[in-house]
Scaffold this motif. Structure first.
Motif, PDB file in Angstrom:
ATOM      1  N   TYR A 176       3.223  -3.104   5.242  1.00  0.00           N
ATOM      2  CA  TYR A 176       3.915  -4.268   5.786  1.00  0.00           C
ATOM      3  C   TYR A 176       2.968  -5.267   6.468  1.00  0.00           C
ATOM      4  O   TYR A 176       3.414  -6.196   7.144  1.00  0.00           O
ATOM      5  N   GLY A 177       1.669  -5.097   6.244  1.00  0.00           N
ATOM      6  CA  GLY A 177       0.686  -6.023   6.803  1.00  0.00           C
ATOM      7  C   GLY A 177      -0.663  -5.828   6.145  1.00  0.00           C
ATOM      8  O   GLY A 177      -0.897  -4.822   5.456  1.00  0.00           O
ATOM      9  N   ASN A 178      -1.554  -6.784   6.356  1.00  0.00           N
ATOM     10  CA  ASN A 178      -2.892  -6.696   5.754  1.00  0.00           C
ATOM     11  C   ASN A 178      -3.948  -7.177   6.738  1.00  0.00           C
ATOM     12  O   ASN A 178      -4.787  -8.007   6.432  1.00  0.00           O
ATOM     13  N   VAL A 179      -3.876  -6.621   7.950  1.00  0.00           N
ATOM     14  CA  VAL A 179      -4.794  -7.025   9.017  1.00  0.00           C
ATOM     15  C   VAL A 179      -6.247  -6.851   8.601  1.00  0.00           C
ATOM     16  O   VAL A 179      -7.111  -7.654   8.957  1.00  0.00           O
ATOM     17  N   SER A 180      -6.555  -5.809   7.831  1.00  0.00           N
ATOM     18  CA  SER A 180      -7.943  -5.560   7.414  1.00  0.00           C
ATOM     19  C   SER A 180      -8.281  -6.222   6.084  1.00  0.00           C
ATOM     20  O   SER A 180      -9.392  -6.084   5.582  1.00  0.00           O
ATOM     21  N   GLY A 181      -7.323  -6.930   5.495  1.00  0.00           N
ATOM     22  CA  GLY A 181      -7.552  -7.571   4.203  1.00  0.00           C
ATOM     23  C   GLY A 181      -6.571  -7.066   3.163  1.00  0.00           C
ATOM     24  O   GLY A 181      -5.977  -5.993   3.302  1.00  0.00           O
ATOM     25  N   SER A 182      -6.402  -7.851   2.113  1.00  0.00           N
ATOM     26  CA  SER A 182      -5.462  -7.505   1.051  1.00  0.00           C
ATOM     27  C   SER A 182      -6.103  -6.575   0.020  1.00  0.00           C
ATOM     28  O   SER A 182      -7.297  -6.680  -0.268  1.00  0.00           O
ATOM     29  N   VAL A 183      -5.295  -5.669  -0.516  1.00  0.00           N
ATOM     30  CA  VAL A 183      -5.740  -4.803  -1.609  1.00  0.00           C
ATOM     31  C   VAL A 183      -5.456  -5.536  -2.915  1.00  0.00           C
ATOM     32  O   VAL A 183      -4.310  -5.753  -3.286  1.00  0.00           O
ATOM     33  N   LYS A 184      -6.509  -5.911  -3.619  1.00  0.00           N
ATOM     34  CA  LYS A 184      -6.347  -6.745  -4.810  1.00  0.00           C
ATOM     35  C   LYS A 184      -6.687  -6.025  -6.110  1.00  0.00           C
ATOM     36  O   LYS A 184      -6.658  -6.618  -7.184  1.00  0.00           O
ATOM     37  N   ASP A 185      -7.030  -4.740  -6.009  1.00  0.00           N
ATOM     38  CA  ASP A 185      -7.470  -4.022  -7.213  1.00  0.00           C
ATOM     39  C   ASP A 185      -6.717  -2.710  -7.413  1.00  0.00           C
ATOM     40  O   ASP A 185      -7.255  -1.762  -7.970  1.00  0.00           O
ATOM     41  N   LEU A 186      -5.460  -2.651  -6.959  1.00  0.00           N
ATOM     42  CA  LEU A 186      -4.710  -1.408  -7.073  1.00  0.00           C
ATOM     43  C   LEU A 186      -4.069  -1.286  -8.451  1.00  0.00           C
ATOM     44  O   LEU A 186      -3.318  -2.153  -8.886  1.00  0.00           O
ATOM     45  N   ASP A 187      -4.375  -0.199  -9.127  1.00  0.00           N
ATOM     46  CA  ASP A 187      -3.773   0.112 -10.421  1.00  0.00           C
ATOM     47  C   ASP A 187      -2.560   1.007 -10.175  1.00  0.00           C
ATOM     48  O   ASP A 187      -2.680   2.041  -9.508  1.00  0.00           O
ATOM     49  N   PRO A 188      -1.382   0.653 -10.675  1.00  0.00           N
ATOM     50  CA  PRO A 188      -0.210   1.517 -10.487  1.00  0.00           C
ATOM     51  C   PRO A 188      -0.447   2.967 -10.902  1.00  0.00           C
ATOM     52  O   PRO A 188       0.224   3.876 -10.401  1.00  0.00           O
ATOM     53  N   TYR A 189      -1.397   3.178 -11.801  1.00  0.00           N
ATOM     54  CA  TYR A 189      -1.762   4.530 -12.220  1.00  0.00           C
ATOM     55  C   TYR A 189      -2.118   5.391 -11.011  1.00  0.00           C
ATOM     56  O   TYR A 189      -1.854   6.611 -10.992  1.00  0.00           O
ATOM     57  N   GLU A 190      -2.740   4.775  -9.999  1.00  0.00           N
ATOM     58  CA  GLU A 190      -3.160   5.507  -8.809  1.00  0.00           C
ATOM     59  C   GLU A 190      -1.967   6.107  -8.071  1.00  0.00           C
ATOM     60  O   GLU A 190      -2.068   7.180  -7.475  1.00  0.00           O
ATOM     61  N   LEU A 191      -0.847   5.420  -8.087  1.00  0.00           N
ATOM     62  CA  LEU A 191       0.345   5.933  -7.417  1.00  0.00           C
ATOM     63  C   LEU A 191       0.843   7.203  -8.095  1.00  0.00           C
ATOM     64  O   LEU A 191       1.293   8.147  -7.430  1.00  0.00           O
ATOM     65  N   GLY A 192       0.758   7.235  -9.411  1.00  0.00           N
ATOM     66  CA  GLY A 192       1.132   8.440 -10.138  1.00  0.00           C
ATOM     67  C   GLY A 192       0.198   9.593  -9.837  1.00  0.00           C
ATOM     68  O   GLY A 192       0.638  10.721  -9.585  1.00  0.00           O
ATOM     69  N   GLU A 193      -1.091   9.316  -9.845  1.00  0.00           N
ATOM     70  CA  GLU A 193      -2.079  10.356  -9.579  1.00  0.00           C
ATOM     71  C   GLU A 193      -1.967  10.905  -8.152  1.00  0.00           C
ATOM     72  O   GLU A 193      -2.293  12.061  -7.898  1.00  0.00           O
ATOM     73  N   ALA A 194      -1.501  10.060  -7.238  1.00  0.00           N
ATOM     74  CA  ALA A 194      -1.386  10.483  -5.834  1.00  0.00           C
ATOM     75  C   ALA A 194      -0.116  11.284  -5.573  1.00  0.00           C
ATOM     76  O   ALA A 194       0.088  11.763  -4.447  1.00  0.00           O
ATOM     77  N   GLY A 195       0.730  11.438  -6.596  1.00  0.00           N
ATOM     78  CA  GLY A 195       1.940  12.240  -6.417  1.00  0.00           C
ATOM     79  C   GLY A 195       3.217  11.471  -6.667  1.00  0.00           C
ATOM     80  O   GLY A 195       4.213  11.680  -5.977  1.00  0.00           O
ATOM     81  N   SER A 196       3.180  10.574  -7.648  1.00  0.00           N
ATOM     82  CA  SER A 196       4.369   9.774  -7.999  1.00  0.00           C
ATOM     83  C   SER A 196       4.933   9.054  -6.769  1.00  0.00           C
ATOM     84  O   SER A 196       6.122   9.136  -6.447  1.00  0.00           O
ATOM     85  N   LEU A 197       4.039   8.354  -6.088  1.00  0.00           N
ATOM     86  CA  LEU A 197       4.419   7.694  -4.837  1.00  0.00           C
ATOM     87  C   LEU A 197       5.213   6.414  -5.081  1.00  0.00           C
ATOM     88  O   LEU A 197       5.093   5.771  -6.131  1.00  0.00           O
ATOM     89  N   PHE A 198       6.002   6.051  -4.078  1.00  0.00           N
ATOM     90  CA  PHE A 198       6.676   4.762  -4.042  1.00  0.00           C
ATOM     91  C   PHE A 198       5.898   3.867  -3.069  1.00  0.00           C
ATOM     92  O   PHE A 198       5.645   4.266  -1.930  1.00  0.00           O
ATOM     93  N   LEU A 199       5.531   2.681  -3.521  1.00  0.00           N
ATOM     94  CA  LEU A 199       4.817   1.722  -2.694  1.00  0.00           C
ATOM     95  C   LEU A 199       5.645   0.447  -2.601  1.00  0.00           C
ATOM     96  O   LEU A 199       6.088  -0.093  -3.624  1.00  0.00           O
ATOM     97  N   THR A 200       5.861  -0.030  -1.364  1.00  0.00           N
ATOM     98  CA  THR A 200       6.606  -1.275  -1.190  1.00  0.00           C
ATOM     99  C   THR A 200       5.875  -2.183  -0.217  1.00  0.00           C
ATOM    100  O   THR A 200       5.178  -1.710   0.693  1.00  0.00           O
ATOM    101  N   ARG A 201       6.043  -3.489  -0.433  1.00  0.00           N
ATOM    102  CA  ARG A 201       5.454  -4.484   0.470  1.00  0.00           C
ATOM    103  C   ARG A 201       6.598  -5.407   0.939  1.00  0.00           C
ATOM    104  O   ARG A 201       6.808  -6.484   0.409  1.00  0.00           O
TER     105      ARG A 201
END
Length: 329
Positions: free
Chosen positions: A242-267
Motif C-alpha cells: 500500500y506504499g512505495n516509500v523505498s521506491g517502486s518495484v518495476k520488474d516483478l514477474d507474476p511468475y514469482e508469485l506462483g513460485e512463492a506459494g501462489s500468493l495474492f498481491l494487491t496494490r
C-alpha cells in the motif's frame, strides 16, 4: 492567506511559504474550511517529489498547495451541498491544499468530528486511521485467527494497524529499523518486533509461525522489502503493498508469485475505499469511536507551526521522524 506551496517538483528546497495566496472559493459540491490543524504525511512528500504526476486517482499536479489531511470549521458551502453546514467541525483527507489558512474540499470527503475529539487529534487520525481501517477490514479481512506482518510499524499508519489488528484478536509481527522504533511497535501491542536485517525478517517470521509464514503482510515500503515480504507470506497468503516509500518495484514477474506459494498481491488505494460521503463518515466514525472508547491511541509525536512544515518534511523524508506530526494554523 498563508500557504505552503510548490511551483515545481523536487526536494525540500521546492517548498515555499506564500503569504499572499488567494483564499479559495467553495464551488459546486465543495465546502470552504478554515483550517485549524493539518496532518503531515509521506503523501505530501510524494506530491512534492512528483510521484503522482501520472496518477489518475490522485490527480494533484504542481503548482499546488500541499497538505492532504486536516481539520477545521466550515465557513462556506458551495451550491448543491446539503449534508454539511457553516460552523460544522470537520476533518478530511486525500483532498489537497490543507497547508493553508483556508481550503476548499469536496463535501463528500468531509467527515463530522465528535465534540470530544480535538482538531489536532482529528487531523492526525483521519488519513492513517481510515487507511488502516480499510486495509484491516476490507482488504485483509483479518479475524482473530489471522497472523500478519506489519512493516514500518512505528509510523503513523503502522501504529494504528497494530492496534486495530490486536483489537480484532489477530497475531501481529512488526518490523522497524531501530531499537527505539521496535519498542514503539511492542508498546502498541505487536507480539514481536524485528529488524529488517537485509530481508532476514522473512526467515524470522517463518520461524515464529512454525515455518508457515503469515496470512497477510502489510508492506508500505515497496522496493526494499516486497520480495522478502513474499518469502514471509504463507502459501496462498495475501501481500498488500500500500506504499512505495523505498521506491517502486518495476520488474516483478507474476511468475514469482506462483513460485512463492501462489500468493495474492494487491496494490490498493484509499480513494477507492472512500468513494462517497457514507463510506468516508463510516470510516471516520470507526476511527473516532475507537479513540473515544480507548482502544485506539493516536500519539502526536510533534506539533509545529505552518512555517515549520518544510523542516518536518525533511525529517520525515530522512526517516528521522517517529510517529505523526501535525501543524497548527
Amino acid at each position: 492567506m498563508r500557504a505552503i506551496t510548490i511551483e515545481g517538483y523536487g526536494g525540500p528546497e521546492a517548498v515555499r511559504l506564500r503569504r499572499d495566496a488567494p483564499v479559495p472559493v467553495a464551488r459546486a459540491g465543495e465546502v470552504l474550511v478554515k483550517v485549524a490543524c493539518a496532518g503531515i504525511n509521506f503523501m505530501d512528500i510524494h506530491t512534492r517529489q512528483g510521484k503522482y504526476i501520472d496518477s489518475r486517482i490522485y490527480a494533484v499536479r504542481a503548482p499546488c498547495t500541499l497538505g492532504m489531511e486536516g481539520a477545521g470549521v466550515i465557513v462556506e458551502t458551495g451550491p448543491g451541498v446539503t449534508r454539511l453546514a457553516v460552523g460544522q467541525r470537520v476533518a478530511w483527507c486525500i483532498a489537497w491544499g490543507g497547508f493553508a489558512e483556508y481550503v476548499a474540499i469536496p463535501a463528500r470527503l468531509a467527515a463530522s468530528i465528535p465534540d470530544e475529539i480535538g482538531f489536532d487529534t482529528a487531523a492526525s487520525a483521519m488519513f492513517p486511521g481510515c487507511t488502516a481501517h480499510y486495509l484491516i477490514h476490507d482488504v485483509a479481512e483479518l479475524t482473530a485467527d489471522s497472523t500478519c506482518l506489519i512493516h514500518a510499524a512505528s509510523g503513523g499508519i503502522g501504529q494504528i494497524l497494530i492496534q486495530m489488528a490486536r483489537r480484532i484478536g489477530a497475531t501481529v509481527y512488526a518490523t522497524a529499523s531501530t531499537g527505539e522504533k521496535r519498542a514503539i511497535a511492542l508498546r502498541r501491542g505487536a507480539h514481536a518486533a524485528l529488524p529488517y536485517d537485509d530481508g532476514g525478517f522473512a526467515e524470522k517470521v517463518r520461524a515464529l509461525t512454525g515455518g508457515k509464514g503469515v496470512d497477510v503482510v502489510f508492506d508500505s515500503l515497496g522496493k526494499a522489502t516486497l520480495r522478502d515480504s513474499m518469502r514471509a507470506t504463507r502459501t496462498r497468503g495475501l501481500l498488500i503493498n500500500y506504499g512505495n516509500v523505498s521506491g517502486s518495484v518495476k520488474d516483478l514477474d507474476p511468475y514469482e508469485l506462483g513460485e512463492a506459494g501462489s500468493l495474492f498481491l494487491t496494490r490498493p488505494r484509499l480513494a477507492d475505499h472512500m468513494a462517497d460521503a457514507e463510506s468516508v463518515q463510516r470510516r471516520a466514525d470507526a476511527v473516532f469511536g475507537a479513540i473515544l472508547d480507548g482502544s485506539l491511541e493516536i500519539e502526536i509525536a510533534e506539533r509545529c507551526a505552518l512555517e515549520d512544515i518544510a523542516a518536518v518534511h525533511a525529517r520525515i523524508e530522512a526517516r528521522e521522524q517517529i510517529g505523526k506530526a501535525v501543524a497548527w494554523l
